[in-house]
Write a protein that holds these residues in place. Sequence first.
Motif, mmCIF file in Angstrom:
data_model
loop_
_atom_site.group_PDB
_atom_site.id
_atom_site.type_symbol
_atom_site.label_atom_id
_atom_site.label_comp_id
_atom_site.label_asym_id
_atom_site.label_seq_id
_atom_site.Cartn_x
_atom_site.Cartn_y
_atom_site.Cartn_z
ATOM 1 N N UNK A 259 -0.219 -12.779 -11.729
ATOM 2 C CA UNK A 259 -1.422 -12.458 -10.971
ATOM 3 C C UNK A 259 -2.289 -11.467 -11.717
ATOM 4 N N UNK A 260 -3.385 -11.158 -11.131
ATOM 5 C CA UNK A 260 -4.338 -10.217 -11.709
ATOM 6 C C UNK A 260 -3.711 -8.825 -11.820
ATOM 7 N N UNK A 261 -3.883 -8.211 -12.983
ATOM 8 C CA UNK A 261 -3.357 -6.858 -13.194
ATOM 9 C C UNK A 261 -4.076 -5.856 -12.295
ATOM 10 N N UNK A 262 -5.355 -6.046 -12.077
ATOM 11 C CA UNK A 262 -6.132 -5.142 -11.217
ATOM 12 C C UNK A 262 -5.629 -5.209 -9.776
ATOM 13 N N UNK A 263 -5.311 -6.403 -9.302
ATOM 14 C CA UNK A 263 -4.813 -6.554 -7.939
ATOM 15 C C UNK A 263 -3.386 -6.012 -7.838
ATOM 16 N N UNK A 264 -2.622 -6.161 -8.889
ATOM 17 C CA UNK A 264 -1.286 -5.573 -8.942
ATOM 18 C C UNK A 264 -1.367 -4.055 -8.783
ATOM 19 N N UNK A 265 -2.269 -3.430 -9.536
ATOM 20 C CA UNK A 265 -2.466 -1.981 -9.437
ATOM 21 C C UNK A 265 -2.967 -1.608 -8.037
ATOM 22 N N UNK A 266 -3.848 -2.414 -7.463
ATOM 23 C CA UNK A 266 -4.364 -2.132 -6.118
ATOM 24 C C UNK A 266 -3.248 -2.154 -5.081
ATOM 25 N N UNK A 267 -2.335 -3.096 -5.189
ATOM 26 C CA UNK A 267 -1.239 -3.157 -4.219
ATOM 27 C C UNK A 267 -0.278 -1.982 -4.395
ATOM 28 N N UNK A 268 0.022 -1.631 -5.641
ATOM 29 C CA UNK A 268 0.898 -0.480 -5.890
ATOM 30 C C UNK A 268 0.244 0.798 -5.375
ATOM 31 N N UNK A 269 -1.018 0.997 -5.762
ATOM 32 C CA UNK A 269 -1.715 2.226 -5.387
ATOM 33 C C UNK A 269 -1.852 2.350 -3.869
ATOM 34 N N UNK A 270 -2.212 1.277 -3.203
ATOM 35 C CA UNK A 270 -2.387 1.359 -1.754
ATOM 36 C C UNK A 270 -1.058 1.649 -1.058
ATOM 37 N N UNK A 271 0.027 1.086 -1.561
ATOM 38 C CA UNK A 271 1.341 1.399 -0.983
ATOM 39 C C UNK A 271 1.694 2.861 -1.146
ATOM 40 N N UNK A 272 1.446 3.414 -2.335
ATOM 41 C CA UNK A 272 1.740 4.831 -2.572
ATOM 42 C C UNK A 272 0.840 5.746 -1.747
ATOM 43 N N UNK A 273 -0.424 5.369 -1.607
ATOM 44 C CA UNK A 273 -1.355 6.168 -0.801
ATOM 45 C C UNK A 273 -0.907 6.191 0.659
ATOM 46 N N UNK A 274 -0.441 5.063 1.159
ATOM 47 C CA UNK A 274 0.027 5.025 2.542
ATOM 48 C C UNK A 274 1.301 5.847 2.722
ATOM 49 N N UNK A 275 2.172 5.808 1.744
ATOM 50 C CA UNK A 275 3.368 6.633 1.800
ATOM 51 C C UNK A 275 2.982 8.117 1.809
ATOM 52 N N UNK A 276 2.024 8.488 0.968
ATOM 53 C CA UNK A 276 1.521 9.864 0.955
ATOM 54 C C UNK A 276 0.871 10.247 2.269
ATOM 55 N N UNK A 277 0.152 9.312 2.884
ATOM 56 C CA UNK A 277 -0.459 9.576 4.190
ATOM 57 C C UNK A 277 0.601 9.856 5.243
ATOM 58 N N UNK A 278 1.690 9.110 5.203
ATOM 59 C CA UNK A 278 2.771 9.349 6.161
ATOM 60 C C UNK A 278 3.340 10.746 6.038
ATOM 61 N N UNK A 279 3.555 11.186 4.805
ATOM 62 C CA UNK A 279 4.092 12.532 4.570
ATOM 63 C C UNK A 279 3.066 13.585 4.974
ATOM 64 N N UNK A 280 1.814 13.411 4.536
ATOM 65 C CA UNK A 280 0.758 14.369 4.851
ATOM 66 C C UNK A 280 0.546 14.492 6.355
ATOM 67 N N UNK A 281 0.433 13.369 7.033
ATOM 68 C CA UNK A 281 0.180 13.397 8.468
ATOM 69 C C UNK A 281 1.307 14.038 9.255
ATOM 70 N N UNK A 282 2.528 13.737 8.868
ATOM 71 C CA UNK A 282 3.668 14.339 9.549
ATOM 72 C C UNK A 282 3.697 15.847 9.324
ATOM 73 N N UNK A 283 3.441 16.265 8.103
ATOM 74 C CA UNK A 283 3.413 17.692 7.801
ATOM 75 C C UNK A 283 2.312 18.403 8.593
ATOM 76 N N UNK A 284 1.128 17.817 8.605
ATOM 77 C CA UNK A 284 0.002 18.452 9.301
ATOM 78 C C UNK A 284 0.248 18.514 10.801
ATOM 79 N N UNK A 285 0.667 17.405 11.397
ATOM 80 C CA UNK A 285 0.811 17.379 12.850
ATOM 81 C C UNK A 285 2.023 18.155 13.356
ATOM 82 N N UNK A 286 3.082 18.201 12.571
ATOM 83 C CA UNK A 286 4.304 18.861 13.040
ATOM 84 C C UNK A 286 4.406 20.322 12.598
ATOM 85 N N UNK A 287 3.927 20.650 11.394
ATOM 86 C CA UNK A 287 4.172 21.977 10.844
ATOM 87 C C UNK A 287 2.941 22.849 10.647
#
Length: 172
Positions: free
Chosen positions: A60-88
């Motif tokens: 597949x397209x290398x650009x789309x490959x990077x987009x899927x990897x990056x978006x997954x990592x960004x969402x994982x970071x959002x989960x950590x950030x949001x939990x930290x902000x809302x809980x702590x």
Amino acid sequence: MAESEATASIGEGILTQVFSSCSADPRGSVHRLWGISLLFVVLYFVVAIFEMMNMKSNDGSFAVLIASIWSGLVHLGLGVLGTFVLKRFPTSFSVGFLLGVMIVIANQNLLLFATFLKFGQGDKTTNTLFAVVGLCVFGVMSFMSLLLFHFKQDVVVAQLESSGKESNRDVA
């Protein structure tokens, strides 16, 4: 100036009606919806890994490959950030920062939905699944942003004064 105040009160009135069932326990409602949002974020991360493997194995397209990897990592970071902000660390700045990040990521999901829905390279089923999960996360993040915006005063626990010290405010 009066027109913008009227528009703001209309918007606030609509949100008050939409979230009237949450007004008895606004902080708990935000935390429960964040828990549901985390489930969608983890689902999105898992589907992003499958999409990455799909793009890699099907040339597949290398650009789309990077987009899927990056978006997954960004969402994982959002989960950590949001939990930290809302809980702590629920200060007005951190809650506002979380709101901004959620809105940007929700819009990113809408763009990824449009990109992956009809994408021709790779497995069509995996592309469509990634797009549909992205659209679902867009809806959940948008709703979460509205709920957090509406109840931000109830979520913020410690407000910082100009001197940098926490104010002595009663927490409900």
